[in-house]
Every structure is written in structure tokens, then in C-alpha cells.
Design a protein around this motif. Structure first.
Motif, PDB file in Angstrom:
ATOM      1  N   PRO A 177     -20.631 -14.370 -15.684  1.00 19.27           N
ATOM      2  CA  PRO A 177     -19.946 -13.117 -15.995  1.00 19.27           C
ATOM      3  C   PRO A 177     -20.791 -12.100 -16.754  1.00 19.27           C
ATOM      4  N   ALA A 178     -21.547 -12.533 -17.747  1.00 18.22           N
ATOM      5  CA  ALA A 178     -22.335 -11.585 -18.546  1.00 18.22           C
ATOM      6  C   ALA A 178     -23.360 -10.866 -17.673  1.00 18.22           C
ATOM      7  N   ASP A 179     -24.008 -11.592 -16.770  1.00 15.24           N
ATOM      8  CA  ASP A 179     -25.004 -10.974 -15.886  1.00 15.24           C
ATOM      9  C   ASP A 179     -24.363  -9.924 -14.982  1.00 15.24           C
ATOM     10  N   LEU A 180     -23.173 -10.236 -14.467  1.00 15.78           N
ATOM     11  CA  LEU A 180     -22.490  -9.276 -13.599  1.00 15.78           C
ATOM     12  C   LEU A 180     -22.087  -8.023 -14.373  1.00 15.78           C
ATOM     13  N   LEU A 181     -21.519  -8.211 -15.553  1.00 18.49           N
ATOM     14  CA  LEU A 181     -21.047  -7.072 -16.340  1.00 18.49           C
ATOM     15  C   LEU A 181     -22.191  -6.212 -16.864  1.00 18.49           C
ATOM     16  N   ALA A 182     -23.378  -6.793 -17.025  1.00 19.94           N
ATOM     17  CA  ALA A 182     -24.548  -6.051 -17.501  1.00 19.94           C
ATOM     18  C   ALA A 182     -25.313  -5.375 -16.362  1.00 19.94           C
ATOM     19  N   SER A 183     -24.899  -5.616 -15.131  1.00 22.55           N
ATOM     20  CA  SER A 183     -25.641  -5.116 -13.974  1.00 22.55           C
ATOM     21  C   SER A 183     -25.407  -3.629 -13.712  1.00 22.55           C
ATOM     22  N   LYS A 184     -26.314  -3.069 -12.929  1.00 23.60           N
ATOM     23  CA  LYS A 184     -26.163  -1.680 -12.477  1.00 23.60           C
ATOM     24  C   LYS A 184     -24.904  -1.525 -11.635  1.00 23.60           C
ATOM     25  N   LYS A 185     -24.545  -2.588 -10.928  1.00 23.28           N
ATOM     26  CA  LYS A 185     -23.343  -2.548 -10.090  1.00 23.28           C
ATOM     27  C   LYS A 185     -22.102  -2.306 -10.948  1.00 23.28           C
ATOM     28  N   MET A 186     -22.019  -2.929 -12.121  1.00 16.77           N
ATOM     29  CA  MET A 186     -20.867  -2.708 -12.995  1.00 16.77           C
ATOM     30  C   MET A 186     -20.830  -1.262 -13.470  1.00 16.77           C
ATOM     31  N   GLU A 187     -21.988  -0.723 -13.764  1.00 15.87           N
ATOM     32  CA  GLU A 187     -22.069   0.687 -14.136  1.00 15.87           C
ATOM     33  C   GLU A 187     -21.534   1.563 -13.007  1.00 15.87           C
ATOM     34  N   SER A 188     -21.912   1.234 -11.790  1.00 18.59           N
ATOM     35  CA  SER A 188     -21.446   1.962 -10.612  1.00 18.59           C
ATOM     36  C   SER A 188     -19.936   1.810 -10.425  1.00 18.59           C
ATOM     37  N   ILE A 189     -19.414   0.604 -10.659  1.00 20.65           N
ATOM     38  CA  ILE A 189     -17.973   0.358 -10.533  1.00 20.65           C
ATOM     39  C   ILE A 189     -17.207   1.231 -11.523  1.00 20.65           C
ATOM     40  N   LEU A 190     -17.676   1.297 -12.762  1.00 20.76           N
ATOM     41  CA  LEU A 190     -16.994   2.121 -13.766  1.00 20.76           C
ATOM     42  C   LEU A 190     -17.074   3.605 -13.409  1.00 20.76           C
ATOM     43  N   THR A 191     -18.209   4.041 -12.897  1.00 21.41           N
ATOM     44  CA  THR A 191     -18.351   5.438 -12.489  1.00 21.41           C
ATOM     45  C   THR A 191     -17.375   5.765 -11.360  1.00 21.41           C
ATOM     46  N   THR A 192     -17.285   4.892 -10.376  1.00 20.29           N
ATOM     47  CA  THR A 192     -16.355   5.099  -9.263  1.00 20.29           C
ATOM     48  C   THR A 192     -14.913   5.094  -9.761  1.00 20.29           C
ATOM     49  N   ALA A 193     -14.597   4.170 -10.673  1.00 21.62           N
ATOM     50  CA  ALA A 193     -13.244   4.108 -11.236  1.00 21.62           C
ATOM     51  C   ALA A 193     -12.902   5.402 -11.964  1.00 21.62           C
ATOM     52  N   LYS A 194     -13.854   5.922 -12.733  1.00 24.05           N
ATOM     53  CA  LYS A 194     -13.618   7.179 -13.462  1.00 24.05           C
ATOM     54  C   LYS A 194     -13.486   8.361 -12.507  1.00 24.05           C
ATOM     55  N   ASP A 195     -14.092   8.264 -11.338  1.00 26.10           N
ATOM     56  CA  ASP A 195     -13.960   9.332 -10.341  1.00 26.10           C
ATOM     57  C   ASP A 195     -12.574   9.341  -9.703  1.00 26.10           C
ATOM     58  N   THR A 196     -11.867   8.214  -9.753  1.00 28.08           N
ATOM     59  CA  THR A 196     -10.563   8.128  -9.102  1.00 28.08           C
ATOM     60  C   THR A 196      -9.387   8.152 -10.085  1.00 28.08           C
ATOM     61  N   ALA A 197      -9.664   8.057 -11.381  1.00 34.29           N
ATOM     62  CA  ALA A 197      -8.585   8.031 -12.379  1.00 34.29           C
ATOM     63  C   ALA A 197      -8.954   8.910 -13.563  1.00 34.29           C
ATOM     64  N   ASP A 198      -7.934   9.406 -14.249  1.00 34.33           N
ATOM     65  CA  ASP A 198      -8.176  10.181 -15.475  1.00 34.33           C
ATOM     66  C   ASP A 198      -8.679   9.271 -16.586  1.00 34.33           C
ATOM     67  N   ILE A 199      -8.077   8.094 -16.684  1.00 34.37           N
ATOM     68  CA  ILE A 199      -8.438   7.134 -17.723  1.00 34.37           C
ATOM     69  C   ILE A 199      -8.529   5.746 -17.103  1.00 34.37           C
ATOM     70  N   VAL A 200      -9.632   5.082 -17.398  1.00 36.38           N
ATOM     71  CA  VAL A 200      -9.828   3.702 -16.972  1.00 36.38           C
ATOM     72  C   VAL A 200      -9.691   2.832 -18.217  1.00 36.38           C
TER      73      VAL A 200
END
Length: 170
Positions: free
Chosen positions: A113-136
Motif C-alpha cells: 500500500p505505501a508504494d502505491l500511495l507514494a506513486s505518481k499514479k496516486m498523484e494522478s488519481i487525486l488530480t483526476t478526482a479533483k477535476d471531477t469534484a469540488d471536494i475530495v
């Protein structure tokens, strides 16, 4: 309790309005397991959605997930599946009774889990989530594990949930 969450919603919304960015990711963490962070994160997400905000609740506790139980959902597919890039964020977002709230469960528990959450992919997931919602709202693990610090560093803000009279000051 509902009034308490509405008061928190008002304070949070006013604080976020002062920020320059339009969309935010808030990590909800606690010092220890059993402090009520999932209860808090879920109720905050519901209350924000009731107030008209488009909200995405992500269960990023990839060790001991609980969001799916809170909402009575299955946890077969979720956040952990996004790292394999076989599925999109919109495909795993579950609608709730309020159309302003989308829920992403954790999915199957990964071995790292720590490796996944620290990855660039997680950063991308949060960016995409913020693009679709006002608050994540990110339900993070307790600070007992490194995952919480990783998620806190990627969020725009952190809410620390404690148990009054139970959580030691240190």
C-alpha cells in the motif's frame, strides 16, 4: 450530530473559499485505529454533498478499509484497481443516494500500500478526482502507518480526528 457536521461543513467551506484554488483534496487521518476517522470522513462527505458541493469520497486505507461497510457497499473493485490502469476513475466511482456524492471504495488489499500511495499514479488519481469534484475527501489510514503521512503530503489539507478524553496529547 447532524448539526455538528453542518457546522464543520460551514467552517470548512468558508476556509476553502479563501484559498485560490477551486478544488480541494482533504485527507482525514487519526492517531490510532478506532478513533472514528471513517465515520467522520463519511459524514463530512454526505453533509458537504447535501450542501450542494460535488464530493468524492475515496477510501485510501488500503490496509483496513471501512468506507464500503459504512455505506453498505461491496469492496471488490476500488482504488487499488486504478493502479493497474485497467479501469478508470469514473468506472469505479459509485453513486450514492445524493447525486452530488461519489464513493470510491479501497478495492482488494494490495501487498504494497505505501508504494502505491507514494506513486505518481496516486498523484494522478487525486488530480483526476479533483477535476471531477469540488471536494475530495480521502479516508486515510491512521498515523500508525506511513501511508497516512504520504496521503497527507499529497492533500491540500488534513483533518485530524481524535477521541476526546481518549487520545493522549503526545
Amino acid at each position: 450530530q447532524a448539526e455538528s457536521f453542518r457546522a464543520i461543513r460551514t467552517q470548512l467551506t468558508m476556509r476553502l473559499l479563501r484559498e485560490r484554488q477551486q478544488r480541494h483534496a482533504i485527507a482525514v487521518v487519526s492517531p490510532d485505529s478506532g478513533d472514528g476517522k471513517t465515520f467522520f470522513a463519511a459524514n463530512l462527505a454526505v453533509t458537504l454533498a447535501q450542501g450542494g458541493k460535488k464530493v468524492m469520497l475515496i477510501d485510501a486505507d488500503l490496509r483496513r478499509p471501512h468506507v464500503h461497510r459504512f455505506f453498505g457497499l461491496t469492496n471488490g473493485t476500488g482504488l487499488s484497481d486504478l493502479f493497474r490502469e485497467e479501469i478508470s476513475l469514473s468506472e469505479i466511482t459509485r453513486p450514492w443516494t445524493n447525486p452530488n456524492l461519489g464513493i470510491i471504495t479501497s478495492g482488494n488489499i494490495p501487498p504494497n500500500p505505501a508504494d502505491l500511495l507514494a506513486s505518481k499514479k496516486m498523484e494522478s488519481i487525486l488530480t483526476t478526482a479533483k477535476d471531477t469534484a469540488d471536494i475530495v475527501i480521502v479516508d486515510a489510514p491512521p498515523f500508525l502507518v506511513a501511508d497516512a503521512s504520504i496521503l497527507a503530503s499529497r492533500a491540500d489539507g488534513v483533518l485530524l480526528v481524535i477521541r476526546p478524553g481518549k487520545t493522549p496529547a503526545d
